[in-house]
Design an enzyme around this catalytic site. Sequence first.
Site, PDB file in Angstrom:
ATOM      1  N   MET A 133      38.281  52.273  45.366  1.00  0.00           N
ATOM      2  CA  MET A 133      37.225  52.957  46.119  1.00  0.00           C
ATOM      3  C   MET A 133      36.733  52.055  47.249  1.00  0.00           C
ATOM      4  SD  MET A 133      35.185  55.302  43.424  1.00  0.00           S
ATOM      5  CE  MET A 133      34.146  54.033  42.741  1.00  0.00           C
ATOM      6  N   GLY A 155      39.024  40.914  42.574  1.00  0.00           N
ATOM      7  CA  GLY A 155      39.600  41.715  41.485  1.00  0.00           C
ATOM      8  C   GLY A 155      40.631  42.698  42.023  1.00  0.00           C
ATOM      9  N   HIS A 156      40.256  43.402  43.095  1.00  0.00           N
ATOM     10  CA  HIS A 156      41.200  44.345  43.708  1.00  0.00           C
ATOM     11  C   HIS A 156      42.431  43.597  44.244  1.00  0.00           C
ATOM     12  CE1 HIS A 156      37.238  46.523  44.453  1.00  0.00           C
ATOM     13  NE2 HIS A 156      37.921  47.452  43.820  1.00  0.00           N
ATOM     14  N   GLN A 191      34.181  62.015  40.767  1.00  0.00           N
ATOM     15  CA  GLN A 191      33.913  61.186  39.587  1.00  0.00           C
ATOM     16  C   GLN A 191      32.486  60.667  39.544  1.00  0.00           C
ATOM     17  OE1 GLN A 191      37.097  58.418  40.877  1.00  0.00           O
ATOM     18  NE2 GLN A 191      35.749  56.773  40.186  1.00  0.00           N
ATOM     19  N   GLN A 193      42.025  45.988  34.121  1.00  0.00           N
ATOM     20  CA  GLN A 193      41.537  46.020  32.736  1.00  0.00           C
ATOM     21  C   GLN A 193      40.007  46.053  32.712  1.00  0.00           C
ATOM     22  OE1 GLN A 193      43.212  46.533  30.067  1.00  0.00           O
ATOM     23  NE2 GLN A 193      41.612  46.090  28.557  1.00  0.00           N
ATOM     24  N   GLN A 228      39.405  53.613  31.464  1.00  0.00           N
ATOM     25  CA  GLN A 228      40.147  54.300  32.528  1.00  0.00           C
ATOM     26  C   GLN A 228      41.653  54.077  32.371  1.00  0.00           C
ATOM     27  OE1 GLN A 228      38.750  54.455  36.796  1.00  0.00           O
ATOM     28  NE2 GLN A 228      40.245  52.832  37.001  1.00  0.00           N
TER      29      GLN A 228
HETATM   30  P1  AMP Z   1      37.222  50.534  42.000  1.00  0.00           P
HETATM   31  O1  AMP Z   1      37.347  50.272  43.465  1.00  0.00           O
HETATM   32  O2  AMP Z   1      35.987  49.982  41.381  1.00  0.00           O
HETATM   33  O3  AMP Z   1      37.501  51.975  41.637  1.00  0.00           O
HETATM   34  O4  AMP Z   1      38.394  49.714  41.322  1.00  0.00           O
HETATM   35  C1  AMP Z   1      39.722  49.883  41.732  1.00  0.00           C
HETATM   36  C2  AMP Z   1      40.618  49.169  40.755  1.00  0.00           C
HETATM   37  O5  AMP Z   1      40.285  47.790  40.734  1.00  0.00           O
HETATM   38  C3  AMP Z   1      40.470  49.687  39.318  1.00  0.00           C
HETATM   39  O6  AMP Z   1      41.748  49.746  38.700  1.00  0.00           O
HETATM   40  C4  AMP Z   1      39.588  48.638  38.688  1.00  0.00           C
HETATM   41  O7  AMP Z   1      39.774  48.530  37.288  1.00  0.00           O
HETATM   42  C5  AMP Z   1      40.065  47.382  39.396  1.00  0.00           C
HETATM   43  N1  AMP Z   1      39.065  46.320  39.326  1.00  0.00           N
HETATM   44  C6  AMP Z   1      37.753  46.404  39.654  1.00  0.00           C
HETATM   45  N2  AMP Z   1      37.130  45.251  39.394  1.00  0.00           N
HETATM   46  C7  AMP Z   1      38.056  44.426  38.861  1.00  0.00           C
HETATM   47  C8  AMP Z   1      38.021  43.079  38.363  1.00  0.00           C
HETATM   48  N3  AMP Z   1      36.900  42.362  38.347  1.00  0.00           N
HETATM   49  N4  AMP Z   1      39.172  42.548  37.892  1.00  0.00           N
HETATM   50  C9  AMP Z   1      40.317  43.281  37.888  1.00  0.00           C
HETATM   51  N5  AMP Z   1      40.422  44.533  38.350  1.00  0.00           N
HETATM   52  C10 AMP Z   1      39.297  45.101  38.826  1.00  0.00           C
END
Ligand code: AMP
Length: 285
Positions: free
Chosen positions: A30, A36-37, A61, A148, A153
């Site tokens: 998003m 993390g991303h 969502q 993870q 999810q």
């Molecule tokens: P989001 O933009 O929050 O929808 O996240 C996009 C993807 O990045 C999803 O698969 C999340 O699980 C992953 N994600 C978000 N934060 C982290 C993190 N701290 N470590 C690993 N993956 C992450």
Amino acid sequence: MEICETIGATRAATHAARQAGRRISLVPTMGALHEGHLSLVRIAKAQSDFVVVSIFVNPLQFGPTEDLAKYPRTFERDRRMLEQAGADLIFAPTPGEMYPVPPATYVNVEGMSERLDGASRPGHFRGVTTVVAKLFHIVEPDLAVFGQKDAAQVAIIRRMVRDSNFPLAIVAGPIVREPDGLAMSSRNAYLNAEQRQQALVLSRALGQMQQAFHQGERSADRLIDAGTAVFRETPAVRVDYVCVVDPDSLEAIAEIKSSALVAVAAYVGTTRLIDNIVLTASGKS
Ligand code: AMP
């Protein structure tokens, strides 16, 4: 790196990559990207040769009282980060491109979608699986990488893929944390300095539960008590759930035999944060 705002342009680009014999990966996000991303993009790069990253704040969502309007949108910064990380294509559609009319067709993983975050965010996982199914049809990746961090999810998407025969592999990347243990999240940007400190209670509670597990505790109730006691030390943080569940079905388990997903969600101010660890009886977690 190509930037596509339309489904048509994305299909054309991924079709060309496939014709050229490239293995395609998809990292759905998003936006408001953080390390993390990027860790997921690196995993995707290592396992494929054409990395598509989608950036789409999916209205489906978000609940009516949630943070859809204020969700951080930082496209220019995201673009630079993805260029640097070596992504090949950003798919950044508008809501109108993804939902030209309000959808009448949903993808829902029954049962699992009502557990964990699904219990306090009705319709959330249905929104996730519906948009992820659309992304899979648009990009037709060979693999998709999820974090993870959102353990429920990943489990729900794995089930969707299995039930509906999506021809792709799901890869989960480990949680990336700040040096003090806070799981990285785009929503951490909402926290003020005091809340940022309070937010550490999530990883602290998980750490306490992990320690009890390593000392031999196998009762879910007693582990949950140990985690809840840590939360009580920071009353400003309101717990949503502290759960011990089967990592695949997300069903609550009473006694940990082989492995368990320990997941927590809590409100720090009005910001809802989640975190988790997987405990395995072999000692590794
Ligand atoms: P989001 O933009 O929050 O929808 O996240 C996009 C993807 O990045 C999803 O698969 C999340 O699980 C992953 N994600 C978000 N934060 C982290 C993190 N701290 N470590 C690993 N993956 C992450």
